[in-house]
Scaffold this active site. Structure first.
Site, PDB file in Angstrom:
ATOM      1  N   HIS A 173       0.866  -1.191   0.000  1.00  0.00           N
ATOM      2  CA  HIS A 173       0.000   0.000   0.000  1.00  0.00           C
ATOM      3  C   HIS A 173       0.900   1.238   0.000  1.00  0.00           C
ATOM      4  CE1 HIS A 173      -3.410   2.455   0.333  1.00  0.00           C
ATOM      5  NE2 HIS A 173      -3.816   2.208   1.571  1.00  0.00           N
ATOM      6  N   HIS A 202      -1.974  -1.955 -10.525  1.00  0.00           N
ATOM      7  CA  HIS A 202      -2.864  -1.323  -9.559  1.00  0.00           C
ATOM      8  C   HIS A 202      -4.117  -2.166  -9.434  1.00  0.00           C
ATOM      9  CE1 HIS A 202      -5.639   1.649  -7.799  1.00  0.00           C
ATOM     10  NE2 HIS A 202      -4.553   2.136  -7.242  1.00  0.00           N
ATOM     11  N   ASP A 255       3.014   5.379  -7.135  1.00  0.00           N
ATOM     12  CA  ASP A 255       4.211   5.102  -6.347  1.00  0.00           C
ATOM     13  C   ASP A 255       5.459   4.975  -7.215  1.00  0.00           C
ATOM     14  OD1 ASP A 255       2.944   4.934  -3.788  1.00  0.00           O
ATOM     15  OD2 ASP A 255       2.079   3.039  -4.436  1.00  0.00           O
TER      16      ASP A 255
END
Length: 456
Positions: A283, A334, A393
């Site tokens: 996460h 994702h 990210d």
């Protein structure tokens, strides 16, 4: 050598290893059973579509659209209170002001603020940028942790003790608590970082936030010993905070917020639970893993422009033969997006500009190469049910490294933004839902007759 009781606490003894093996044996569930009983693992189907668990007005993540009556993947879109994130970012950039406070108002209250409402809200946050007397000395400086997420979580839980209305779950009181935590979070984060560095022998400097500065500016000012930062640095950090504020009700930490809130617990416990979720490398901790992965790649790959050499390294990652041997290419894929992550797209434009200004063009080109190659290699090596693309990210870690932010604060910066979304979802859960969230698990263990201890 005789060990102290304290040292023995951290030993993995032969007995613990034996019990761990027993635990693994009796906790193993055959994967085929999940299909047999139609269990949606991760509360998602094979195409990545989440199980509908609630309703929300706060944000929307779109990855598919209806074409000729069929659902087809489309470029990802993210909406805050119905506004496209790209329009929101372009709006505050064009107006040449910082976005954190404006978009926080939108997420918390549902409307874009007027100039006066924004000014008043900024002042409201400013007056709450304080910690209880001696809190830094008595809490943050005591037993400082090398992990800032744990350090901040401990501080949040300790703030419960200073709140005379800690368990009051009325809208007014929870909003007060949330505004406090949003305002205090940068201090908890930066002061915790400095406290640990002081413990490790470095100089200690604790700067109070300045009322005239934005949240992003204050983070940079409090973090750096000389208190200096450029406007570009503050603008990009501010954008990062906005992009990470919320991401639908189903992401792991926000769903945790809903689950824990539904139990009727206090705000501090709820935020600490959300922090525990966000810390995970699957996460919020993913941006740290991306940077670490690229650091390893830059050591192993001799020619960063050689596609074959880079491809070989990526293949080794998937084969669990490189980096942390987890079989993952961090920053790729994702749970919802299959074509593109809009946050990554927004970030990428600024990453390229920042890389040119900071002299990181070689690193940026390597990231871009991996972004293009990884989905193809993953598709060849794995059976995938939806597209794979770079997520937010993937580039955020590179941005933070170019901003000279310490890796220990990568995930906390994510949390400093996401606490706004958690606050909005907590308020929404308290207003609309009166049942504790309790999904079902199918038991598989057969019933057994009890056997007396002497007969076992």
């Amino acid at each position: 050598m005789v060990k102290t009781v304290q040292e023995a606490l951290f030993d993995i003894t032969p007995e613990i290893k034996k019990l761990a093996a027993l635990s693994e044996k009796n906790n193993q569930i055959e994967k085929d059973l999940y299909t047999k009983y139609e269990v949606k693992r991760g509360l998602r189907d094979l195409n990545g579509k989440g199980v509908l668990a609630g309703l929300t007005n706060i944000s929307d993540v779109c990855a598919k659209e209806i074409v000729d009556g069929k659902e087809v993947p489309c470029p990802g879109r993210l909406y805050y209170r119905g506004y496209n994130i790209k329009d929101l970012v372009n709006g505050f950039l064009a107006a040449d002001h910082y976005g954190f406070e404006e978009i926080s108002y939108l997420l918390l209250f549902g409307d874009l603020p007027t100039e006066k409402e924004l000014s008043d809200f900024h002042d409201l946050l400013v007056e709450r940028r304080v910690l209880p007397p001696n809190f830094v000395r008595d809490v943050i400086m005591k037993a400082s942790s090398p992990d800032m997420m744990n350090s901040i979580s401990r501080s949040i839980l300790q703030l419960y003790s200073y709140d005379s209305k800690a368990d009051d779950t009325s809208t007014e009181n929870v909003l007060r608590q949330c505004l406090n935590l949003i305002s205090q979070f940068p201090m908890l984060m930066v002061y915790g970082y400095h406290a640990y560095n002081y413990k490790m022998g470095e100089d200690l400097f604790i700067y109070a936030p300045k009322p005239e500065l934005s949240t992003a500016e204050n983070i940079l000012m409090m973090l750096r010993e000389d208190r200096k930062y450029t406007k570009l640095e503050a603008r990009i950090l501010d954008m990062a905070l906005v992009l990470h504020m919320d991401h639908g009700g189903g992401n792991n930490s926000t769903f945790t917020t809903h689950v824990v809130t539904s139990s009727g617990t206090d705000t501090y416990s709820t935020m600490a639970a959300a922090m525990a979720s966000l810390k995970g490398p699957k996460h919020g901790g993913a941006n740290v893993k991306v940077v670490q992965m690229f650091d390893d790649m830059k050591k192993v790959v001799k020619d960063w422009t050689d596609k074959e050499e880079v491809a070989a390294y990526l293949t080794r990652l998937l084969d669990k033969d490189a980096f942390d041997k987890k079989g993952l290419i961090y920053g790729m894929g994702h749970a919802v997006y299959s074509v593109s992550d809009p946050r990554a797209e927004i970030f990428k434009d600024f990453v390229k500009r920042l890389a040119k200004e900071k002299g990181y063009e070689k690193e940026y080109n390597l990231y871009e190469m991996v972004e293009h190659m990884a989905p193809l290699i993953i598709g060849e090596k794995r059976k995938i049910y939806k597209g794979v693309n770079a997520n937010v990210d993937f580039y955020s870690g590179l941005v933070y490294s170019m901003l000279d932010l310490p890796p220990a604060l990568y995930t906390p910066i994510f949390a400093a933004a996401r606490i706004v979304g958690w606050s909005a979802h907590r308020l929404e859960e308290l207003k609309n839902v009166d049942k504790i969230i309790r999904p079902a698990y199918k038991p598989l263990a057969p019933y057994k007759e009890y056997v007396k201890l002497e007969d076992r």
